[in-house]
Design an enzyme around this catalytic site. Structure first.
Site, PDB file in Angstrom:
ATOM      1  N   CYS A 111       0.803  -1.228   0.000  1.00 46.30           N
ATOM      2  CA  CYS A 111       0.000   0.000   0.000  1.00 46.30           C
ATOM      3  C   CYS A 111       0.835   1.277   0.000  1.00 46.30           C
ATOM      4  O   CYS A 111       0.331   2.349  -0.305  1.00 46.30           O
ATOM      5  CB  CYS A 111      -0.952   0.000   1.187  1.00 46.30           C
ATOM      6  SG  CYS A 111      -2.019  -1.452   1.253  1.00 46.30           S
ATOM      7  N   HIS A 258      -3.207   7.149   2.242  1.00 41.33           N
ATOM      8  CA  HIS A 258      -3.663   5.836   1.785  1.00 41.33           C
ATOM      9  C   HIS A 258      -5.062   5.595   2.337  1.00 41.33           C
ATOM     10  O   HIS A 258      -5.311   5.758   3.537  1.00 41.33           O
ATOM     11  CB  HIS A 258      -2.699   4.754   2.284  1.00 41.33           C
ATOM     12  CG  HIS A 258      -3.209   3.359   2.126  1.00 41.33           C
ATOM     13  ND1 HIS A 258      -3.764   2.895   0.949  1.00 41.33           N
ATOM     14  CD2 HIS A 258      -3.262   2.320   3.008  1.00 41.33           C
ATOM     15  CE1 HIS A 258      -4.127   1.629   1.117  1.00 41.33           C
ATOM     16  NE2 HIS A 258      -3.838   1.254   2.351  1.00 41.33           N
ATOM     17  N   ASN A 288     -10.280  -0.062  -0.419  1.00 45.47           N
ATOM     18  CA  ASN A 288      -8.825  -0.070  -0.302  1.00 45.47           C
ATOM     19  C   ASN A 288      -8.227  -0.747  -1.531  1.00 45.47           C
ATOM     20  O   ASN A 288      -8.389  -1.947  -1.737  1.00 45.47           O
ATOM     21  CB  ASN A 288      -8.435  -0.821   0.975  1.00 45.47           C
ATOM     22  CG  ASN A 288      -6.925  -0.883   1.191  1.00 45.47           C
ATOM     23  OD1 ASN A 288      -6.142  -0.570   0.307  1.00 45.47           O
ATOM     24  ND2 ASN A 288      -6.522  -1.306   2.379  1.00 45.47           N
TER      25      ASN A 288
END
Length: 333
Positions: A111, A258, A288
């Site tokens: 990520c 993020h 996500n």
């Protein structure tokens, strides 16, 4: 020399899967997912690949920058979910968009991937080896998810986001007196805690050895440990970057984080003592997407006119590894 982002782009699968759709697959509900994550829906591939999504996002970024693929010097693809081990996804993107002059390779920091790719490209450009770079975060996480595990399958989505960065020939001073470009960066890793968020590859199997314990190739996550890591490490590395740049939280216009969980973002804002309005979010409609979350959000903000020249942005992410980082950027496009 300073760098500036002159084009952004994104690509999302057409298939939208809502929380109500998820409730038909596992024991969950729209209320349960929204309350714990802030996610209402996500995009899921029905044939889109990491390379095809990345190529579309790159072409959008090039179009905005008014540059041809033949002009690209460097392509960096951040991904943890490529279809192929060989060739790398970046080389597939190079072929797809016709960037025949570019050097291309992949980066995997999960990520944090786009952030690491941005900082890597910046280092290459600063040395003078290259004059520009296409950086893209692209993921098809739906193939890595156990769709019977409600703790993970409700979280993730598929998509790609890209940015075209160039060296500025001269220092660009914005109207507010800020110099456009990347002001500071912080990157870090904590491999000792890496297994709290992991996904297995093929095990060792050859004529001389075969692993007896086969690990399922799905994302496994200790949600509580990841949450504790993120809420501690993200504000810490943002503070470190700001201190290195002799800046404060009040000097930042937007925190582009993020997009993993609304509770994490709220916690980071609280720990930084920053107004939550400075933390744009889009995870409600895309979930996500690992390395793609930051560039997709950046593209949304850019195309909607929510970033203006001279704005100071903090980009920050965390992910499997465990990895983390923060970069401070004054927008100059």
């Amino acid at each position: 020399m300073a760098i500036k982002i002159t084009g952004t782009g994104s690509a999302l699968p057409e298939k939208i899967v809502t929380n109500f759709d998820m409730a038909e697959l596992v024991e969950t509900s729209d209320e349960w997912i929204r309350e714990r994550t802030g996610i209402a829906e996500r995009r899921i591939s029905t044939g889109d690949t990491v390379s095809s999504l990345a190529a579309k996002a790159c072409m959008e970024a090039l179009a905005m920058a008014k540059r041809d693929a033949a002009d690209v010097d460097l392509i960096l693809v951040a991904t943890c979910s490529p279809e192929l081990l060989l060739p790398c996804c970046a080389c597939q993107v190079q072929s797809a968009i016709g960037a025949h002059q570019a050097v291309a390779f992949d980066l995997n920091a999960a990520c944090s991937g786009f952030l690491f790719a941005l900082n890597t490209a910046y280092a290459y450009l600063q040395t003078g080896l290259y004059k520009n770079a296409l950086i893209v975060g692209s993921e098809v996480l739906s193939k890595l998810i156990d769709w019977t595990d409600r703790s993970t399958c409700v979280l993730f989505g598929d998509g790609a986001g890209a940015a075209f960065i160039e060296l500025s020939k001269t220092d660009e001073i914005c109207e507010n007196g800020r110099a456009a470009g990347l002001e500071e960066m912080v990157m870090g890793s904590d491999g000792a805690k890496g297994m709290v968020l992991a996904c297995a590859e093929r095990s060792v199997s050859n004529p001389y050895y075969k692993e007896t314990e086969q690990i399922k190739p799905y994302v496994c996550m200790d949600g509580q440990e990841v949450y504790k890591f993120a809420t501690r490490q993200v504000p810490a590395c943002i503070k470190e970057a700001l201190e290195k740049a002799n800046l404060t939280v009040d000097d930042v216009d937007l925190f582009v984080l993020h997009q993993a969980n609304v509770r994490i973002i709220e916690s980071v804002a609280k720990r930084l003592k920053a107004d939550l309005s400075k933390f744009p979010m889009n995870l409600d409609h895309i979930g996500n997407m690992s390395s793609a979350t930051i560039p997709v959000l950046l593209d949304e903000l850019n195309r909607n006119g929510k970033i203006k020249k001279g704005d100071r942005l903090v980009l920050s992410g965390f992910g499997a590894g465990l990895t983390y980082g923060a970069s401070i950027l004054v927008w100059g496009a």
